[in-house]
Design a protein around this motif. Structure first.
Motif, short mmCIF file in Angstrom:
data_model
loop_
_atom_site.label_atom_id
_atom_site.label_comp_id
_atom_site.label_asym_id
_atom_site.label_seq_id
_atom_site.Cartn_x
_atom_site.Cartn_y
_atom_site.Cartn_z
N ILE A 168 0.82 -1.43 -0.02
CA ILE A 168 -0.01 0.01 0.12
C ILE A 168 1.10 1.13 0.10
N GLY A 169 1.96 1.21 0.89
CA GLY A 169 2.78 2.51 0.89
C GLY A 169 3.52 2.68 -0.49
N ARG A 170 3.86 1.43 -1.27
CA ARG A 170 4.27 1.72 -2.68
C ARG A 170 3.15 2.24 -3.73
N TYR A 171 1.72 1.97 -3.42
CA TYR A 171 0.77 2.44 -4.17
C TYR A 171 0.62 3.83 -4.04
N ILE A 172 0.81 4.25 -2.64
CA ILE A 172 0.70 5.78 -2.41
C ILE A 172 1.69 6.45 -3.03
N GLN A 173 2.99 6.16 -2.98
CA GLN A 173 4.06 6.64 -3.44
C GLN A 173 4.13 6.67 -4.85
N ALA A 174 3.65 5.90 -5.73
CA ALA A 174 3.31 5.81 -7.14
C ALA A 174 2.30 6.85 -7.53
N SER A 175 1.34 7.07 -6.61
CA SER A 175 0.33 8.33 -6.98
C SER A 175 0.98 9.70 -6.22
N GLY A 176 2.13 9.69 -5.99
CA GLY A 176 2.85 11.00 -5.74
C GLY A 176 2.75 11.39 -4.16
N GLY A 177 2.36 10.35 -3.28
CA GLY A 177 2.02 10.67 -1.74
C GLY A 177 3.48 10.69 -1.14
N THR A 178 3.68 11.56 0.00
CA THR A 178 4.91 11.68 0.60
C THR A 178 4.66 11.46 1.95
N LYS A 179 3.37 12.03 2.53
CA LYS A 179 3.22 11.96 3.97
C LYS A 179 1.60 11.53 4.02
N VAL A 180 1.33 10.49 5.18
CA VAL A 180 0.28 9.88 4.85
C VAL A 180 -0.47 10.22 6.22
N ALA A 181 -1.73 10.47 6.30
CA ALA A 181 -2.36 10.73 7.43
C ALA A 181 -3.16 9.44 7.85
N PHE A 182 -3.06 9.09 9.16
CA PHE A 182 -4.02 7.59 9.34
C PHE A 182 -4.94 8.18 10.34
N VAL A 183 -6.17 7.91 9.57
CA VAL A 183 -7.29 7.98 10.16
C VAL A 183 -8.06 6.90 10.73
N THR A 184 -8.88 6.93 11.95
CA THR A 184 -9.30 5.87 12.50
C THR A 184 -10.66 5.96 13.25
N THR A 185 -11.58 4.98 13.03
CA THR A 185 -12.82 5.03 13.65
C THR A 185 -12.65 4.42 14.97
N GLY A 186 -12.59 5.06 16.20
CA GLY A 186 -12.42 4.40 17.35
C GLY A 186 -10.90 4.10 17.82
N ALA A 187 -10.51 3.30 18.59
CA ALA A 187 -9.30 3.15 18.97
C ALA A 187 -9.27 1.66 19.71
N SER A 188 -9.78 0.53 18.99
CA SER A 188 -9.45 -0.70 19.83
C SER A 188 -8.11 -1.28 19.59
N ALA A 189 -7.86 -2.00 20.68
CA ALA A 189 -6.53 -2.63 20.36
C ALA A 189 -6.16 -3.12 19.16
N PHE A 190 -6.94 -3.88 18.64
CA PHE A 190 -6.60 -4.63 17.26
C PHE A 190 -6.36 -3.64 16.08
N THR A 191 -7.26 -2.54 16.31
CA THR A 191 -6.92 -1.52 15.29
C THR A 191 -5.55 -0.66 15.35
#
Length: 406
Positions: A168-191
């Motif tokens: 997924i990182g390579r996919y984002i880089q290939a699209s021109g991404g350099t810094k990724v925001a991590f967005v989450t619903t809730g904060a379970s230990a698994f997530t």
């Protein structure tokens, strides 16, 4: 990668010698298979049926993602029974909801194994971790969704312990991404566990990352999330969220003219979402760990036909968790087939563990159950919702962690 071999569903290209890994603790009489079947005393096994247990997150946090899972199970079991069952026995199942709660999961798995005497379990939940020690001690076969460290359990099977975050990182880089925001619903230990693994992997290949940006639709504004993304200098985002939450954030980002090079959601590859969330999710990409529905082919046709016939309540069969559950059920049926006409739990585990080329009849790339716990899935597909928001498009049928692919 995803083409595989379109071999018969229950054989799927496994070596014929594996069929001889059979039936510990049981021997056939001169009457043949029916007499052997009548004599079997394994849990859940009678002369004419085998009973499984299904544990699914049907309520609680994150349950919406699993809405279609039971339909996938129904479709695969229906298909198996239509084709004569397994060694002449029909497959039936009892199901329980664990509400995404580890204590409740422990209760329902105990109930299924001890009181309903199921042969083994198919699971569509992330809350089973605390139950695995007890299930392993009883040699109960378990197939389903996994965390990477569950590979230590020999009775547990999955086709996907972990997908390489690098891909997924390579996919984002290939699209021109350099810094990724991590967005989450809730904060379970698994997530949070999974998210930390992605952050480490992204940083290792040169992507910047933000801390987790949590969003709760009942109390938060998606505009606030977008402000945090912008303030952090992120130019792309990845969602560990519900589809509705990610759609709200994506819409808010467009309204704020936040120019993101790519947005990737880990869940949401469901055609049923297009009518309601498609326009809001236009341009959003999704990793796919099986053959994409849009790629077509005999294996996809077989899946669709089974869903239409045996799970008609699911009007749109192209849903990722229905497919996951269908494949996991197929895996369980393979284990029963290989365990012979008088299956035991030990025989099931031994036989399935030796399968080295399982491909779910062409739905996934071949895997080796002997070592797949230590081999993250490095190559998989990506789809994207088109600008109109009414269809998915295949971007890559195969992209790998080293950036190569098609």
């Amino acid at each position: 990668m995803f083409l595989g071999r379109l071999s018969p569903r229950l054989l799927g290209g496994a070596a014929a010698a594996i069929l001889a890994v059979a039936v510990t603790g049981c021997s056939a009489s001169g009457d043949g298979g029916r007499a052997a079947a009548a004599a079997c005393n394994s849990p859940g096994v009678t002369a004419d049926q085998i009973k499984l247990g299904l544990v699914v997150t049907d309520s609680g946090t994150g349950s919406a993602a699993f809405d279609s899972a039971r339909s996938g199970v129904d479709a695969r079991i229906g298909l198996a029974n239509q084709e004569g069952g397994i060694h002449g026995r029909r497959i039936v199942y009892e199901w329980r909801d664990d509400a995404n709660s580890p204590p409740q999961n422990a209760n329902v798995t105990t109930n299924l194994v001890q009181h309903d005497s199921v042969f083994g379990l198919v699971t569509a939940t992330a809350a089973i971790g605390d139950s695995l020690d007890g299930l392993a001690a009883q040699n109960v076969p378990v197939v389903g969704f996994a965390q990477p460290d569950w590979g230590k359990y020999q009775n547990f099977f999955t086709y996907l312990y972990a997908a390489s975050p690098d891909t997924i990182g390579r996919y984002i880089q290939a699209s021109g991404g350099t810094k990724v925001a991590f967005v989450t619903t809730g904060a379970s230990a698994f997530t949070l566990q999974v998210m930390a693994r992605y952050q480490t992997a992204f940083q290792a290949i040169g992507l910047g990352t933000t801390d987790a940006i949590s969003y709760a639709s009942s109390t938060d504004s998606p505009a606030r999330v977008v402000q945090q993304i912008s303030a952090a200098g992120a130019d792309s985002m990845i969602g560990f969220t519900t589809s509705a939450d990610f759609a709200a954030i994506a819409q808010a980002a467009r309204a704020a003219h936040l120019d993101l090079s790519s947005s990737v959601a880990l869940t949401g590859y469901d055609h049923s979402l297009l009518a309601t969330l498609g326009p809001a999710l236009s341009g959003v990409s999704f990793p796919v760990y099986f053959r994409p529905f849009e790629a077509g082919g005999a294996a996809i046709d077989r899946y669709r036909a089974a869903m239409t016939r045996f799970a008609p309540e699911t009007f749109v069969p192209e849903q990722q968790f229905a497919m996951h559950a269908y494949i996991y059920t197929d895996m369980f049926l393979r284990g029963l087939e290989l365990a012979g006409s008088c299956p035991t739990r030990e025989g099931f585990i031994s036989a399935l563990r030796k399968v080295s080329d399982y491909d779910a009849g062409g739905l996934i790339a071949p895997i080796d159950f002997g070592n797949n716990a230590s081999q993250p899935l490095n190559c998989y597909a990506f789809v994207k919702i088109n600008p109109a928001g009414n269809a998915f498009q295949v971007v890559h049928e195969r992209l790998c962690a080293d950036g190569t692919g098609t």
